[in-house]
Design a protein around this motif. Sequence first.
Motif, PDB file in Angstrom:
ATOM      1  N   ARG A   1      44.492  39.157  38.467  1.00 13.15           N
ATOM      2  CA  ARG A   1      43.799  38.726  37.251  1.00 13.15           C
ATOM      3  C   ARG A   1      43.049  37.425  37.485  1.00 13.15           C
ATOM      4  O   ARG A   1      43.565  36.486  38.104  1.00 13.15           O
ATOM      5  CB  ARG A   1      44.816  38.555  36.121  1.00 13.15           C
ATOM      6  CG  ARG A   1      44.193  38.300  34.741  1.00 13.15           C
ATOM      7  CD  ARG A   1      43.652  39.585  34.171  1.00 13.15           C
ATOM      8  NE  ARG A   1      42.937  39.391  32.933  1.00 13.15           N
ATOM      9  CZ  ARG A   1      43.312  39.906  31.764  1.00 13.15           C
ATOM     10  NH1 ARG A   1      44.422  40.638  31.703  1.00 13.15           N
ATOM     11  NH2 ARG A   1      42.605  39.723  30.680  1.00 13.15           N
TER      12      ARG A   1
ATOM     13  N   TYR B   1      39.311  41.228  37.129  1.00 14.63           N
ATOM     14  CA  TYR B   1      40.293  41.409  38.193  1.00 14.63           C
ATOM     15  C   TYR B   1      39.559  41.413  39.526  1.00 14.63           C
ATOM     16  O   TYR B   1      38.429  41.904  39.631  1.00 14.63           O
ATOM     17  CB  TYR B   1      41.045  42.738  38.036  1.00 14.63           C
ATOM     18  CG  TYR B   1      42.091  42.728  36.947  1.00 14.63           C
ATOM     19  CD1 TYR B   1      43.443  42.555  37.250  1.00 14.63           C
ATOM     20  CD2 TYR B   1      41.741  42.921  35.614  1.00 14.63           C
ATOM     21  CE1 TYR B   1      44.409  42.559  36.250  1.00 14.63           C
ATOM     22  CE2 TYR B   1      42.691  42.919  34.609  1.00 14.63           C
ATOM     23  CZ  TYR B   1      44.020  42.742  34.942  1.00 14.63           C
ATOM     24  OH  TYR B   1      44.978  42.740  33.954  1.00 14.63           O
TER      25      TYR B   1
ATOM     26  N   ALA C   1      37.931  43.403  33.059  1.00 17.69           N
ATOM     27  CA  ALA C   1      39.168  43.988  32.547  1.00 17.69           C
ATOM     28  C   ALA C   1      38.883  45.164  31.621  1.00 17.69           C
ATOM     29  O   ALA C   1      39.703  46.084  31.499  1.00 17.69           O
ATOM     30  CB  ALA C   1      39.984  42.918  31.822  1.00 17.69           C
TER      31      ALA C   1
END
Length: 373
Positions: free
Chosen positions: A133, A138, A210
């Motif tokens: 993360r 990511y 994400a």
Amino acid sequence: MPHTESAPDTLRQCDSLITAAAEDLAAGRYRAVLGELLRAGVVESILDPAAGVGNPARECCIALERIARHSVELAEAVQVQALAANTIRRHGSDRLWSALGPGLRTGEILAVNCMSEPNAGSDLSALELTAVRDGDRYRLTGYKNWAAHAAVANELIVYARTSDAGIGGITAFLVPADTPGVRVSAPFEQLRGLAIPVSDIVFDDASVPAERILGRRDRGALVSDILVTQGRLGLAACAIGLGDAAYERALDFAGSTVRFGQVLIEHQSVGFTLADMATGLTAARQLLYHACAGFDRDPLTSTLVCAQAKLFATDTAARITADAVELLGASAYLPGEPVEHSMRQAKLLQTLQGTNRIQRLTIANRLRTDAER
């Protein structure tokens, strides 16, 4: 012995398209060929629930079987696209599907599932590619291999480790193939006639939003389970189409060839072999349709029967194609004779989406669980 009475009208109208597409696929027109078939609607039943098809998995498998009678490579190519597109439809956000769905359905956008790694094939819990993360993104680092049509794909469905919780720590991401840090190798050289390009992929700190997670974080195993289960149905359909074409070739040869003063089919041992071929195909097809009905009811509870369908259909195709080669004798190896190529393709179908040893393991584990209840 093709089974076509319940096939969509689009298939009845496009046999010539399938034949031409198979020839073009061998000539290397991969994207164009896929686009032609996808626009003809051969797998639309599973990509458009609003179409109102009552048995979408069965209709898709009927299409794949029909294509595989002409070219199992072409059927596999359609299957790869259908699986990836359906995974995005099922697990992606409405925004993602709205943006990508039209292109995925027409072949303007190609997608591929990237699951295998050097140390992780059927064992998803052993995945090593990581996703760390970084704010609302990511960063993916690692390696994938055996990614079918990755060299021509626009979108990559990548399974990555987001925690150390074994199979419970896997997340599925939809990664644009042109993301910085993503490098797709040139397609591997493969045995003659395997037209689907297969590549390795390196992810070097590739950054993905994400919002491109498919499903939920750490629940990628669920995404994978549904994909693999559906994939086994498609491979069973490909195997039946492949086996059916080999059976028809053997039947034609046995009915037109004279040996020892008799038409070959009149020899009892040959007739028995053909009878076994026909019976195996009928049984495989009915088991496949039974599995499709289970998948359409609930993909998560159909794992057992879908593994059985893949196991039985691909083993049947391997036996039929080997018997067809034996019946044709030395002529099976002449240029232009398809049955020896079909025999090698049948062995490949026994290997994909989990080898048939994995299918037996899946079935045995389920039987053991049922016995312990």
